[in-house]
Motif scaffolding. Sequence first.
Motif, mmCIF file in Angstrom:
data_model
loop_
_atom_site.group_PDB
_atom_site.id
_atom_site.type_symbol
_atom_site.label_atom_id
_atom_site.label_comp_id
_atom_site.label_asym_id
_atom_site.label_seq_id
_atom_site.Cartn_x
_atom_site.Cartn_y
_atom_site.Cartn_z
ATOM 1 N N ALA A 174 24.296 -39.419 -44.915
ATOM 2 C CA ALA A 174 23.965 -38.170 -44.031
ATOM 3 C C ALA A 174 24.279 -36.817 -44.689
ATOM 4 O O ALA A 174 23.485 -35.874 -44.396
ATOM 5 C CB ALA A 174 24.684 -38.312 -42.899
ATOM 6 N N LYS A 175 25.262 -36.761 -45.524
ATOM 7 C CA LYS A 175 25.407 -35.336 -46.122
ATOM 8 C C LYS A 175 24.696 -35.268 -47.465
ATOM 9 O O LYS A 175 24.726 -34.216 -48.320
ATOM 10 C CB LYS A 175 27.053 -35.402 -46.190
ATOM 11 C CG LYS A 175 27.632 -35.115 -44.962
ATOM 12 C CD LYS A 175 29.152 -34.853 -45.296
ATOM 13 C CE LYS A 175 30.114 -35.692 -46.146
ATOM 14 N NZ LYS A 175 31.617 -35.327 -45.865
ATOM 15 N N GLY A 176 23.972 -36.102 -47.916
ATOM 16 C CA GLY A 176 22.923 -35.919 -49.059
ATOM 17 C C GLY A 176 23.613 -36.232 -50.318
ATOM 18 O O GLY A 176 23.212 -36.017 -51.591
ATOM 19 N N GLU A 177 24.474 -37.120 -50.235
ATOM 20 C CA GLU A 177 25.468 -37.391 -51.563
ATOM 21 C C GLU A 177 24.805 -38.707 -52.113
ATOM 22 O O GLU A 177 25.089 -39.193 -53.184
ATOM 23 C CB GLU A 177 26.945 -37.675 -51.274
ATOM 24 C CG GLU A 177 27.660 -36.287 -50.761
ATOM 25 C CD GLU A 177 28.893 -36.344 -50.065
ATOM 26 O OE1 GLU A 177 29.527 -37.439 -50.003
ATOM 27 O OE2 GLU A 177 29.371 -35.422 -49.430
ATOM 28 N N LYS A 178 24.253 -39.574 -51.317
ATOM 29 C CA LYS A 178 23.973 -41.142 -51.563
ATOM 30 C C LYS A 178 22.407 -41.106 -51.194
ATOM 31 O O LYS A 178 22.044 -40.742 -50.267
ATOM 32 C CB LYS A 178 24.581 -41.908 -50.893
ATOM 33 C CG LYS A 178 26.063 -41.899 -51.357
ATOM 34 C CD LYS A 178 27.055 -42.906 -50.804
ATOM 35 C CE LYS A 178 28.151 -43.141 -51.111
ATOM 36 N NZ LYS A 178 29.153 -43.933 -50.622
ATOM 37 N N ALA A 179 21.435 -41.714 -52.295
ATOM 38 C CA ALA A 179 20.092 -41.691 -51.758
ATOM 39 C C ALA A 179 19.719 -43.392 -51.169
ATOM 40 O O ALA A 179 20.630 -44.188 -51.429
ATOM 41 C CB ALA A 179 19.320 -41.733 -52.881
#
Length: 232
Positions: A89-94
């Motif tokens: 959700a925080k854009g750290e994992k795709a």
Amino acid sequence: MNAQLLRIGDDIVAMHAVVTDEGVTLIDAGLPGDRRILQDALAGAGRTLDDIRGVVLTHGDGDHIGVAEWLRAEHGVPTFVHEADAGRAKGEKAPSSSGGAWKLGPALRFFGTALRRGALRTTHLGEVRTVRDGDVLDLPGAPEIIGMPGHSPGSIAIRIPAVDALFVGDAITTRHVLNGSEDVQIGPFSDAPEQTPESLERLRALPERSIVVGHGPIFRGTAADMLAALKR
């Protein structure tokens, strides 16, 4: 408790609001361009953005977090997500890029809708509140969290008896966004689709009669009915 379920968006990408006397809980947050349709839907129920007490995400993919950061940053609305999907959700994992078989018409409708509703402007969450399996949140409707790994590690089902509904996100779909199939089936773009049927079994005995998905029409029946219809 007086409670109403609002479906916001469409069968391609939907979010939902649970409206109660105590306020509003938003289940998923659509696409970034969905601010106006959210405001209009709430106005139709006699509510405003100020009535939203929290956003609960079924998982952390971009087409489910759309307006969440705007609500957090500009209106102080917290977003709740399973701890295993907080980084997503925080854009750290795709997320997974495997969507399965395509048909031109349905795929164009999906991507066209996503573009019109701001998919290229996705803003990931700057801050989240994490939840775990078994939590009951102090939000309108008392959402109950049920761990459902498969589509993503932190996918959850959200049980809200007040509106007779189970929200399952992309664990299943009732209209495949890439090929238009209306079979009840495992959702595309899943990290571990082989894990989802086992996760869905956790819902079998629950009595709610609306299974609410992120993509496709609501399945009318119990979780047991949904499992019987699931294409294997």
